[in-house]
Design a protein around this motif. Structure first.
Motif, PDB file in Angstrom:
ATOM      1  N   HIS A 134      45.634 -73.199 -30.067  1.00 23.53           N
ATOM      2  CA  HIS A 134      44.881 -73.699 -31.519  1.00 23.53           C
ATOM      3  C   HIS A 134      43.366 -73.313 -31.386  1.00 23.53           C
ATOM      4  CE1 HIS A 134      48.298 -75.831 -33.058  1.00 23.53           C
ATOM      5  NE2 HIS A 134      48.482 -76.227 -31.890  1.00 23.53           N
ATOM      6  N   HIS A 135      42.817 -73.514 -30.252  1.00 29.50           N
ATOM      7  CA  HIS A 135      41.261 -73.349 -30.122  1.00 29.50           C
ATOM      8  C   HIS A 135      41.200 -71.885 -30.274  1.00 29.50           C
ATOM      9  CE1 HIS A 135      37.227 -73.129 -28.700  1.00 29.50           C
ATOM     10  NE2 HIS A 135      37.772 -72.039 -27.862  1.00 29.50           N
ATOM     11  N   LEU A 136      42.081 -71.108 -29.556  1.00 31.13           N
ATOM     12  CA  LEU A 136      41.589 -69.551 -29.610  1.00 31.13           C
ATOM     13  C   LEU A 136      41.964 -69.029 -31.125  1.00 31.13           C
ATOM     14  CD1 LEU A 136      42.921 -68.369 -26.234  1.00 31.13           C
ATOM     15  CD2 LEU A 136      40.580 -68.359 -26.916  1.00 31.13           C
ATOM     16  N   ARG A 137      42.959 -69.609 -31.578  1.00 28.53           N
ATOM     17  CA  ARG A 137      43.036 -69.139 -33.026  1.00 28.53           C
ATOM     18  C   ARG A 137      41.995 -69.769 -34.035  1.00 28.53           C
ATOM     19  NH1 ARG A 137      44.284 -71.795 -37.624  1.00 28.53           N
ATOM     20  NH2 ARG A 137      45.119 -73.606 -36.605  1.00 28.53           N
ATOM     21  N   ARG A 138      41.611 -70.677 -33.684  1.00 33.46           N
ATOM     22  CA  ARG A 138      40.642 -71.361 -34.995  1.00 33.46           C
ATOM     23  C   ARG A 138      39.381 -70.552 -34.695  1.00 33.46           C
ATOM     24  NH1 ARG A 138      42.580 -76.621 -33.961  1.00 33.46           N
ATOM     25  NH2 ARG A 138      41.158 -76.563 -32.388  1.00 33.46           N
ATOM     26  N   ASP A 139      38.646 -70.880 -33.720  1.00 31.31           N
ATOM     27  CA  ASP A 139      37.382 -70.569 -33.376  1.00 31.31           C
ATOM     28  C   ASP A 139      37.005 -69.932 -31.889  1.00 31.31           C
ATOM     29  OD1 ASP A 139      36.153 -73.847 -33.776  1.00 31.31           O
ATOM     30  OD2 ASP A 139      37.662 -73.052 -32.161  1.00 31.31           O
ATOM     31  N   TRP A 143      35.120 -63.531 -25.454  1.00 27.62           N
ATOM     32  CA  TRP A 143      35.051 -64.009 -23.799  1.00 27.62           C
ATOM     33  C   TRP A 143      35.939 -64.985 -23.269  1.00 27.62           C
ATOM     34  CZ3 TRP A 143      33.423 -68.540 -21.924  1.00 27.62           C
ATOM     35  CH2 TRP A 143      32.876 -69.442 -22.580  1.00 27.62           C
ATOM     36  N   GLN A 144      36.197 -65.910 -24.059  1.00 23.75           N
ATOM     37  CA  GLN A 144      37.141 -66.960 -23.863  1.00 23.75           C
ATOM     38  C   GLN A 144      38.635 -66.394 -23.671  1.00 23.75           C
ATOM     39  OE1 GLN A 144      36.140 -69.717 -26.941  1.00 23.75           O
ATOM     40  NE2 GLN A 144      34.569 -70.444 -25.681  1.00 23.75           N
ATOM     41  N   LEU A 145      38.983 -65.560 -24.663  1.00 22.64           N
ATOM     42  CA  LEU A 145      40.240 -64.963 -24.736  1.00 22.64           C
ATOM     43  C   LEU A 145      40.483 -64.191 -23.648  1.00 22.64           C
ATOM     44  CD1 LEU A 145      42.588 -64.416 -27.313  1.00 22.64           C
ATOM     45  CD2 LEU A 145      41.540 -62.034 -26.699  1.00 22.64           C
ATOM     46  N   PRO A 256      55.638 -70.610 -31.049  1.00 20.29           N
ATOM     47  CA  PRO A 256      54.418 -71.009 -31.722  1.00 20.29           C
ATOM     48  C   PRO A 256      53.235 -70.700 -31.212  1.00 20.29           C
ATOM     49  CG  PRO A 256      55.973 -72.790 -31.809  1.00 20.29           C
ATOM     50  CD  PRO A 256      56.457 -71.723 -30.633  1.00 20.29           C
ATOM     51  N   GLY A 257      53.111 -70.972 -29.701  1.00 26.79           N
ATOM     52  CA  GLY A 257      51.977 -70.510 -29.266  1.00 26.79           C
ATOM     53  C   GLY A 257      51.503 -68.973 -29.285  1.00 26.79           C
ATOM     54  N   SER A 258      52.639 -68.114 -29.034  1.00 25.70           N
ATOM     55  CA  SER A 258      52.337 -66.879 -29.044  1.00 25.70           C
ATOM     56  C   SER A 258      51.821 -66.466 -30.523  1.00 25.70           C
ATOM     57  CB  SER A 258      53.649 -65.910 -28.503  1.00 25.70           C
ATOM     58  OG  SER A 258      53.951 -66.173 -27.559  1.00 25.70           O
ATOM     59  N   ASP A 259      52.271 -66.913 -31.689  1.00 24.11           N
ATOM     60  CA  ASP A 259      51.898 -66.574 -32.920  1.00 24.11           C
ATOM     61  C   ASP A 259      50.367 -66.997 -33.003  1.00 24.11           C
ATOM     62  OD1 ASP A 259      52.447 -65.923 -35.774  1.00 24.11           O
ATOM     63  OD2 ASP A 259      52.067 -67.968 -36.179  1.00 24.11           O
ATOM     64  N   ARG A 260      50.132 -68.021 -32.670  1.00 22.46           N
ATOM     65  CA  ARG A 260      48.538 -68.500 -32.836  1.00 22.46           C
ATOM     66  C   ARG A 260      47.786 -67.439 -31.957  1.00 22.46           C
ATOM     67  NH1 ARG A 260      51.105 -73.625 -32.747  1.00 22.46           N
ATOM     68  NH2 ARG A 260      51.053 -73.792 -30.517  1.00 22.46           N
ATOM     69  N   LEU A 261      48.157 -66.735 -30.791  1.00 24.61           N
ATOM     70  CA  LEU A 261      47.426 -66.092 -30.131  1.00 24.61           C
ATOM     71  C   LEU A 261      47.513 -64.392 -30.704  1.00 24.61           C
ATOM     72  CD1 LEU A 261      48.590 -67.169 -26.598  1.00 24.61           C
ATOM     73  CD2 LEU A 261      46.152 -67.240 -27.455  1.00 24.61           C
ATOM     74  N   VAL A 262      48.572 -64.168 -31.505  1.00 27.31           N
ATOM     75  CA  VAL A 262      48.443 -62.897 -32.238  1.00 27.31           C
ATOM     76  C   VAL A 262      47.113 -63.317 -33.393  1.00 27.31           C
ATOM     77  CG1 VAL A 262      49.698 -61.758 -33.968  1.00 27.31           C
ATOM     78  CG2 VAL A 262      50.778 -62.642 -31.838  1.00 27.31           C
ATOM     79  N   ARG A 263      47.356 -64.451 -33.888  1.00 26.59           N
ATOM     80  CA  ARG A 263      46.491 -64.550 -35.071  1.00 26.59           C
ATOM     81  C   ARG A 263      44.820 -64.409 -34.513  1.00 26.59           C
ATOM     82  NH1 ARG A 263      48.259 -69.240 -38.863  1.00 26.59           N
ATOM     83  NH2 ARG A 263      49.637 -69.927 -37.048  1.00 26.59           N
ATOM     84  N   ALA A 264      44.631 -64.920 -33.097  1.00 28.24           N
ATOM     85  CA  ALA A 264      43.450 -65.135 -32.520  1.00 28.24           C
ATOM     86  C   ALA A 264      43.034 -63.608 -32.107  1.00 28.24           C
ATOM     87  CB  ALA A 264      43.422 -65.926 -31.245  1.00 28.24           C
ATOM     88  N   MET A 265      43.870 -62.753 -31.646  1.00 23.89           N
ATOM     89  CA  MET A 265      43.706 -61.447 -31.488  1.00 23.89           C
ATOM     90  C   MET A 265      43.273 -60.715 -32.730  1.00 23.89           C
ATOM     91  SD  MET A 265      44.742 -60.672 -28.192  1.00 23.89           S
ATOM     92  CE  MET A 265      45.295 -61.522 -26.722  1.00 23.89           C
ATOM     93  N   ALA A 273      47.781 -53.094 -28.221  1.00 26.59           N
ATOM     94  CA  ALA A 273      48.383 -53.552 -27.026  1.00 26.59           C
ATOM     95  C   ALA A 273      48.179 -54.996 -27.060  1.00 26.59           C
ATOM     96  CB  ALA A 273      47.884 -52.818 -25.827  1.00 26.59           C
ATOM     97  N   SER A 274      46.923 -55.613 -27.308  1.00 24.61           N
ATOM     98  CA  SER A 274      46.756 -56.927 -26.991  1.00 24.61           C
ATOM     99  C   SER A 274      47.757 -57.724 -27.990  1.00 24.61           C
ATOM    100  CB  SER A 274      45.191 -57.254 -27.374  1.00 24.61           C
ATOM    101  OG  SER A 274      44.570 -56.421 -26.525  1.00 24.61           O
ATOM    102  N   ILE A 275      47.576 -57.300 -29.286  1.00 25.53           N
ATOM    103  CA  ILE A 275      48.400 -57.888 -30.231  1.00 25.53           C
ATOM    104  C   ILE A 275      49.817 -57.937 -29.892  1.00 25.53           C
ATOM    105  CG2 ILE A 275      49.271 -57.828 -32.739  1.00 25.53           C
ATOM    106  CD1 ILE A 275      46.215 -56.914 -33.174  1.00 25.53           C
ATOM    107  N   ARG A 276      50.517 -56.773 -29.362  1.00 25.12           N
ATOM    108  CA  ARG A 276      51.699 -56.371 -28.941  1.00 25.12           C
ATOM    109  C   ARG A 276      52.466 -57.590 -28.229  1.00 25.12           C
ATOM    110  NH1 ARG A 276      55.223 -51.654 -26.200  1.00 25.12           N
ATOM    111  NH2 ARG A 276      57.169 -52.612 -27.192  1.00 25.12           N
TER     112      ARG A 276
END
Lengths: 349, 73
Positions: A134-139, A143-145, A256-265, A273-276
């Motif tokens: 959630h944090h990574l998707r939002r803001d 460097w955190q990713l 659902p967590g992976s979907d948030r990480l896709v949106r963060a990426m 490759a990162s999004i994939r």
């Protein structure tokens, strides 16, 4: 070959730096070419294990090193040390301390259906969307990713391996169901699509090292503990129910967590490759959830109803360790500092 | 999930979630376009909420607000 992906060489790093007397003893034990001092190392380990934080750096790193002998091993360490009674004896002491802490901190239960139902609900609203994804998707920042990916590399560069230990401990439908998920994790026969390879591709794109074990010295105990739980449950037939519980939590919550990480990426402008990697997990784990529930948990509990408390233990222990790591990451990042023991090098954006 | 009739493809209606189809499949969309999936089991969205339609992305899951949130909308 239609793929341009370069498969990394099966290399690995050497033994990590010790973090206290226990890990020092284990590393000494593994390094030793002669028997001199081995008994001393074992005695040291046995004498301090009771006074060591079971979730702490020293014990978790010591356990990690013991388990590595069952995976890639270490350069310069004889492969036969995997079954060295001295190493196994120390490993057992470490496992007992870790397990005792988990049994102390995890509330027992036997309602697997209720546990699964709770995981299949998506909490929404500001007070509920508090996890790392959630944090990574939002803001989250790049460097955190990258730090998140470095933490995750301890597992994902050997994704599905700890769970593979349980295969011969299952039978009939539960075995077939679990293997079908594992087969998907291993790329369905295509090495370029193995999830560990997709993860390595992402790491390379994010300018991180793809050498397995490279970030072991950098990650804290909380990161090692999550993977140690998988190895512990995988390597002990008596913990097969817990292994399946741990496996179920990953497969049920990952989509659902992976979907948030896709949106963060995407938000952070990461490459394909990162999004994939996480994109693949959204769709794959939507299927895996169904197979795990209908094809693994149901037949396992029908065949061995007595395993229900172990399955719940595995689910809750996995959640407990996941929450500990999540809290550690979010606390460090909220203070603007690295969540790693040593900061990452390479690109800063 | 063993099949009772091995010569037929099994389609499982999960009720609360997707339709499970034995893959690989080619799915024909309303506009005539096709998408493929090579997975041994394919989860097809039945709730139309998936952002990866026609494949399930677990968007059918119940979304629940923690109770204390209702006091502070």
């Amino acid at each position: 070959m239609t793929s341009t992906t370069e498969i990394p060489r099966p290399t690995t790093t050497g033994l990590p730096a010790p973090r206290g007397p226990l890990s020092e003893a284990v590393i000494t034990l593994l390094r030793a070419e002669h028997d001199d001092g081995l008994a001393t190392a074992v005695a040291v380990a046995r004498s301090v294990v009771g006074d060591t934080d079971p979730y702490g750096d020293d014990l978790q790193l010591a356990l990690h090193c013991c388990y590595q002998l069952h995976y890639r091993g270490y350069p310069g360490v004889d492969d036969d040390r995997e079954w060295d009674p001295l190493v196994l004896g120390v490993r057992r002491e470490l496992e007992r301390a870790f397990l005792a802490a988990l049994y102390r901190d995890v509330e027992p239960g036997d309602d697997v259906s209720g546990e699964v139902a709770a995981l299949l609900v998506e909490p929404v609203g500001p007070g509920a969307e508090t996890g790392v994804s959630h944090h990574l998707r939002r803001d989250g920042e790049l460097w955190q990713l990258r730090e998140y990916v470095a933490h995750r590399s301890i597992y994902h560069l050997m994704e599905a391996d700890p769970q593979a230990w349980v295969i011969p401990r299952l039978h009939g439908a539960a075995k077939a169901g679990l293997v079908s998920v594992e087969h998907d994790e291993y790329g369905g026969g295509d090495p370029a699509r193995m999830h560990s390879q997709l993860f390595a591709d992402m790491m390379a794109e994010l300018d991180l090292s793809t050498v397995p074990g490279h970030y072991v010295d950098a990650v804290p105990a909380a990161t090692l503990a999550e993977v140690n739980l998988m190895s512990l449950c995988g390597l002990h037939r008596s913990l097969r129910g817990a292994l399946v519980g741990q496996f179920a939590v990953v497969e049920l919550t990952s989509s659902p967590g992976s979907d948030r990480l896709v949106r963060a990426m995407r938000r952070l402008g990461c490459g394909p490759a990162s999004i994939r990697f996480y994109d693949e997990h959204v769709e794959a784990d939507a299927v895996h959830e169904q197979i795990v529930r209908r094809g693994v948990l149901d037949p396992l509990l029908a065949a061995e109803p007595g395993l229900a408390p172990d399955v719940v233990f595995g689910m809750r222990a996995s959640a407990l360790l996941g929450d500990r790591l999540s809290d550690l990451l979010l606390e460090a990042w909220s203070q603007g500092r690295s969540s790693l023991r040593r900061p990452l090098t390479g690109v800063s954006r | 999930m063993p099949r009772e009739t091995p010569d037929r493809h099994r389609v499982t209606l999960t009720g609360e979630g997707p339709v499970l189809v034995e893959g690989p499949v080619e799915v024909v969309l309303p506009d005539g376009g096709t998408v493929r999936s090579d997975r041994p089991v394919v989860a097809l969205c039945a709730c139309r909420r998936s952002r990866r339609y026609p494949f399930c992305d677990t968007s059918h899951r119940a979304r629940v607000r923690p109770e204390h949130q209702e006091d502070h909308p």
